[in-house]
Design a protein around this motif. Structure first.
Motif, PDB file in Angstrom:
ATOM      1  N   ASP A  60       1.907  -9.725  -4.398  1.00  0.00           N
ATOM      2  CA  ASP A  60       2.920  -9.125  -5.100  1.00  0.00           C
ATOM      3  C   ASP A  60       2.659  -9.294  -7.185  1.00  0.00           C
ATOM      4  N   HIS A 112      -0.462 -12.458   3.067  1.00  0.00           N
ATOM      5  CA  HIS A 112      -0.838 -11.872   3.941  1.00  0.00           C
ATOM      6  C   HIS A 112      -0.428 -10.557   3.001  1.00  0.00           C
ATOM      7  N   ASP A 113       0.505 -10.483   2.358  1.00  0.00           N
ATOM      8  CA  ASP A 113       0.661  -9.614   1.099  1.00  0.00           C
ATOM      9  C   ASP A 113       0.918  -9.891  -0.405  1.00  0.00           C
TER      10      ASP A 113
HETATM   11 MG    MG Z   1       6.778 -12.003   1.201  1.00  0.00          MG
END
Ligand code: MG
Ligand code: ATP
Length: 451
Positions: free
Chosen positions: A43, A40-41
């Motif tokens: 990094d 979902h994201d």
């Molecule tokens: Mg995360």
């Protein structure tokens, strides 16, 4: 292994790599790619110092809020990407963020500060994994294992205790033995963790598929931040309706509730007042008279202590308060409760009554469970027919009531409430003329105010 990476992330990795910096995807997104789940994201970690990262993206939209901790957020294709310089962390003395971070040039040192092996894997643009702690193997085996020595890691940051349980509940992974032991032994470290951080992990945990298993294995951890749970854990219920003690019943009810935060929280807290309401009759049967009100009060307190927002807290408290209310399986009663609670809360109440029943002696409650289904259909029908179930469906409004002679002010709302109650009870029909007449002849004054 080939992984699908969004073009925005690829562009960022490429830009930093072209500028001569080591750059990888890292953390939750790499873990999720290996698990075969869409992250979902995304990094990103890099050997570039924050100011170097910024200069690589000069002219692009950059958000600097995390700069002190080495994070530069870059917007690419409209999506924010967090780019963090390789770093190690100082102690968490304010229990929210590390006191300081130290930038380092070695990827392994950055991975070593991360909590679990599954979260300490880096993925390069060429698809290669850097996995010095065996995270990919642990993901394959479904194991949660601290990076490094578990006791030390939980002592550095007590939140990791909750993060481990959260991952266990959401992924259904086993917590490795030494890590599990260190969780029990270091649960008191949660005392030093800000309520807001515990809140975040608890919410994710409770909607996890294996939340029940975690509640069963780690009640001591939950008691650490919610000591009000303690008496429930050992509560015995010698009562024909119950085949479980208080805690096991609670766990069954949590498991039976759909994975929505409000419903799961309600089930966790619905019987919290039982221990203090327990009495035993001459036949040795236990009773818990008045426990829903006591549970509601305790739930309110507990949710406040963990900084739940008012809307969530108020809804859970209402559901806890009404979880045991007897609603006859008749259209009139369904209509009345539908109006009294509002459709959303009413349907939630049916869900939690079902979940509560699923944690009781099945043979005794199965008819009741079937009735709940019938009540749900009745309620859906009432709504589909466009019958009055709330103030906005009432055939008169505040202006009408004032025109009929009620002085503007809080009394207007009270009159409308009472009219609604009368309509829901079937005492008057929801017709403008009829309602105005009721107001006009002052009959309203004799209505009993109900909550
Ligand atoms: Mg995360
Ligand atoms: P989610 O999928 O819910 O976002 P996540 O593992 O990505 O899970 P985040 O809170 O987004 O969780 O953290 C990103 C990464 O930062 C983690 O994967 C982990 O490597 C590291 N991390 C986060 N919190 C901690 C912590 N308290 N201690 C050590 N490492 C942490």
């Amino acid at each position: 292994m080939k992984f699908e990476i969004p073009s925005g992330a690829q562009k960022i990795l490429q830009t930093l790599t072209d500028a001569g910096y080591e750059t990888y995807l890292v953390g939750g997104c790499v873990r999720d790619l290996i698990r075969g789940v869409g992250p979902h994201d995304w990094d990103i970690c890099t050997s570039a110092r924050p100011e170097e990262t910024e200069s690589c993206f000069a002219g692009q939209r950059i958000i600097e809020t995390g700069l002190k901790h080495g994070t530069v957020t870059v917007l690419e294709d409209g999506e924010p990407y967090e780019i963090t310089t390789y770093r190690t962390e100082g102690p968490y003395s304010d229990s929210r963020r590390p006191d300081y971070v130290k930038f380092v040039s070695d990827l392994k040192a950055d991975l070593a500060r991360r909590d679990f092996t599954m979260n300490a894997i880096a993925l390069g643009l060429d698809g290669s994994l850097r996995d010095p702690f065996g995270g990919a193997g642990d993901i394959q085996a479904g194991v949660i294992r601290c990076v490094g020595e578990p006791t030390q890691r939980f002592q550095e940051d007590g939140l990791r205790v909750m993060r481990a349980l959260r991952v266990g509940a959401v992924f259904g992974y086993e917590i490795e033995e030494q890590t599990a032991q260190a969780i029990h032994e270091n649960r008191h470290m949660l005392e030093h963790v800000a309520a807001e951080r515990i809140h975040v992990e608890l919410c994710k945990l409770l909607v996890g598929e294996k939340a029940g298993d975690i509640l069963r294995q780690y009640p001591d951890v939950f008691c650490q931040f919610w000591p009000q749970l303690e008496p429930l854990i050992t509560l015995e219920q010698n009562n024909p309706w119950h085949c479980w003690g208080g805690w096991e019943h609670t766990i069954h009810a949590v498991e039976a509730a759909p994975p929505e935060l409000i419903l799961r929280l309600t089930m966790l807290l619905h019987d919290i007042g039982k221990p203090s309401c327990k009495s035993t009759d001459e036949n040795g049967i236990d009773h818990f008279y008045g426990h829903p009100a006591v549970s509601a009060k305790l739930a309110d307190e507990m949710l406040q202590s963990l900084k739940f927002d008012n809307k969530t807290r108020e809804r859970v408290v209402t559901l806890v308060e009404y979880h045991d209310v007897q609603i006859p399986n008749r259209e009139r009663s369904v209509h009345k409760w539908l109006g009294r609670l509002g459709p959303e809360t009413f349907f939630q109440l049916l869900e939690i009554k079902r979940a509560d029943g699923m944690g009781q002696a099945y043979e005794l409650v199965k008819d009741r469970l079937a009735e709940l289904e019938e009540m749900k259909s009745k309620a859906e029908e009432i709504i589909a027919q466009g019958q009055c179930v709330s103030l906005k469906d009432l055939a008169v409004n505040g202006r009408d009531v004032i025109a009929a002679g009620i002085a503007p002010g809080p009394e207007v709302g009270r009159v409308l409430d009472r009219l609604l109650e009368q309509v829901l009870n079937g005492e008057v029909s929801n017709e403008r003329e009829v309602l105005l007449k009721v107001v006009g002849i002052g009959k309203i004054a004799t209505f009993k105010r109900r909550k």
